[in-house]
Design an enzyme around this catalytic site. Structure first.
Site, PDB file in Angstrom:
ATOM      1  N   HIS A   3       0.813  -1.212   0.000  1.00 17.68           N
ATOM      2  CA  HIS A   3       0.000   0.000   0.000  1.00 17.68           C
ATOM      3  C   HIS A   3       0.852   1.271   0.000  1.00 17.68           C
ATOM      4  O   HIS A   3       1.967   1.273   0.505  1.00 17.68           O
ATOM      5  CB  HIS A   3      -0.908   0.017   1.233  1.00 17.68           C
ATOM      6  CG  HIS A   3      -1.745  -1.211   1.363  1.00 17.68           C
ATOM      7  ND1 HIS A   3      -1.963  -1.828   2.568  1.00 17.68           N
ATOM      8  CD2 HIS A   3      -2.404  -1.960   0.443  1.00 17.68           C
ATOM      9  CE1 HIS A   3      -2.736  -2.894   2.398  1.00 17.68           C
ATOM     10  NE2 HIS A   3      -3.005  -2.990   1.113  1.00 17.68           N
ATOM     11  N   ASP A  49      -6.301  -7.019  -1.608  1.00 13.92           N
ATOM     12  CA  ASP A  49      -4.881  -7.113  -1.944  1.00 13.92           C
ATOM     13  C   ASP A  49      -4.613  -8.117  -3.062  1.00 13.92           C
ATOM     14  O   ASP A  49      -3.697  -7.920  -3.870  1.00 13.92           O
ATOM     15  CB  ASP A  49      -4.054  -7.447  -0.702  1.00 13.92           C
ATOM     16  CG  ASP A  49      -3.910  -6.257   0.243  1.00 13.92           C
ATOM     17  OD1 ASP A  49      -4.198  -5.106  -0.173  1.00 13.92           O
ATOM     18  OD2 ASP A  49      -3.518  -6.469   1.396  1.00 13.92           O
ATOM     19  N   LYS A  72       6.269   6.478   6.850  1.00 12.84           N
ATOM     20  CA  LYS A  72       5.829   5.577   7.912  1.00 12.84           C
ATOM     21  C   LYS A  72       7.058   5.096   8.678  1.00 12.84           C
ATOM     22  O   LYS A  72       8.109   4.854   8.091  1.00 12.84           O
ATOM     23  CB  LYS A  72       5.142   4.325   7.355  1.00 12.84           C
ATOM     24  CG  LYS A  72       3.873   4.540   6.621  1.00 12.84           C
ATOM     25  CD  LYS A  72       3.342   3.182   6.146  1.00 12.84           C
ATOM     26  CE  LYS A  72       2.329   3.333   5.050  1.00 12.84           C
ATOM     27  NZ  LYS A  72       1.946   2.035   4.490  1.00 12.84           N
ATOM     28  N   TYR A 117       2.421   1.365  13.565  1.00 14.95           N
ATOM     29  CA  TYR A 117       2.823   2.230  12.462  1.00 14.95           C
ATOM     30  C   TYR A 117       2.641   3.686  12.858  1.00 14.95           C
ATOM     31  O   TYR A 117       1.568   4.065  13.308  1.00 14.95           O
ATOM     32  CB  TYR A 117       1.930   2.056  11.230  1.00 14.95           C
ATOM     33  CG  TYR A 117       1.514   0.675  10.841  1.00 14.95           C
ATOM     34  CD1 TYR A 117       1.971   0.122   9.645  1.00 14.95           C
ATOM     35  CD2 TYR A 117       0.612  -0.064  11.599  1.00 14.95           C
ATOM     36  CE1 TYR A 117       1.548  -1.138   9.248  1.00 14.95           C
ATOM     37  CE2 TYR A 117       0.197  -1.321  11.209  1.00 14.95           C
ATOM     38  CZ  TYR A 117       0.664  -1.851  10.032  1.00 14.95           C
ATOM     39  OH  TYR A 117       0.249  -3.094   9.637  1.00 14.95           O
TER      40      TYR A 117
END
Length: 183
Positions: free
Chosen positions: A62, A168, A72, A132
């Site tokens: 992603h 996905d 991130k 995250y």
């Protein structure tokens, strides 16, 4: 904290320097001062959590398109995962190259995923948990993804894939229309 820069420009592995004694372990998860070289003037606006139950499960790959591209910092806080980043910056010398590393609760490594990278992981132990930190708010209108099994990327996942979301599984393969991102 020790910072190891990766061959994919802007990406890095961050290692905690834990303090251990008879009580257990103490380690810093995040320090703006120590990570200032990586994060520069960014601010983290979200801290997200995931628990993935099944060994072999894959989440990703992603990313968010500009102007909502995000940095991130990802860390496994329970179990272990094989974490993968793919450089999708159009003008990068490492465009469509990937890097993978095992992140685990035991090794306390954290991966810095800069803007312009796709990110995903495969679970190596049941009930693995990830934390995250995101430098941008999630924007459905700006979300993008690469297919984790795209032969052009040829990512070597360490175990057989066992559980992948329909979303996905169905991301497009890279074709001539994929231009990457311009930051």
């Amino acid at each position: 904290m020790k910072i190891e820069k990766l061959p994919l420009c802007g990406a890095a592995v961050i290692e905690a320097e834990p303090f251990m004694d008879h009580r257990g372990v103490f380690a810093r998860f995040f320090c703006e001062k120590e990570l200032s070289e990586l994060i520069e003037d960014r601010h983290f606006v979200n801290v997200n959590f995931s628990r993935t139950l099944k060994k072999g499960a894959i989440r990703g790959l992603h990313f968010q398109y500009p102007p909502k591209a995000e940095m991130k910092l990802v860390r496994c806080i329970r179990g272990s995962v094989y974490d993968v980043i793919v450089d999708i910056r159009k003008d990068s010398p490492t465009f469509l190259k990937w890097f993978g590393i095992e992140l685990s609760a035991d090794n306390m490594k954290m991966l810095c995923v800069p803007e312009g990278f796709a990110h995903g992981f495969q679970v190596l132990e049941e009930s693995s948990e990830m934390l995250y930190l995101h430098s941008e708010f999630y924007s459905k209108e700006h979300e993008g993804a690469l297919n984790y099994s795209d032969p052009l990327l040829a990512i070597t996942w360490p175990v057989e894939s066992a559980d992948v979301s329909e979303r996905d599984k169905n991301h497009k393969m890279i074709d001539d229309d994929f231009r990457g991102v311009i930051l």
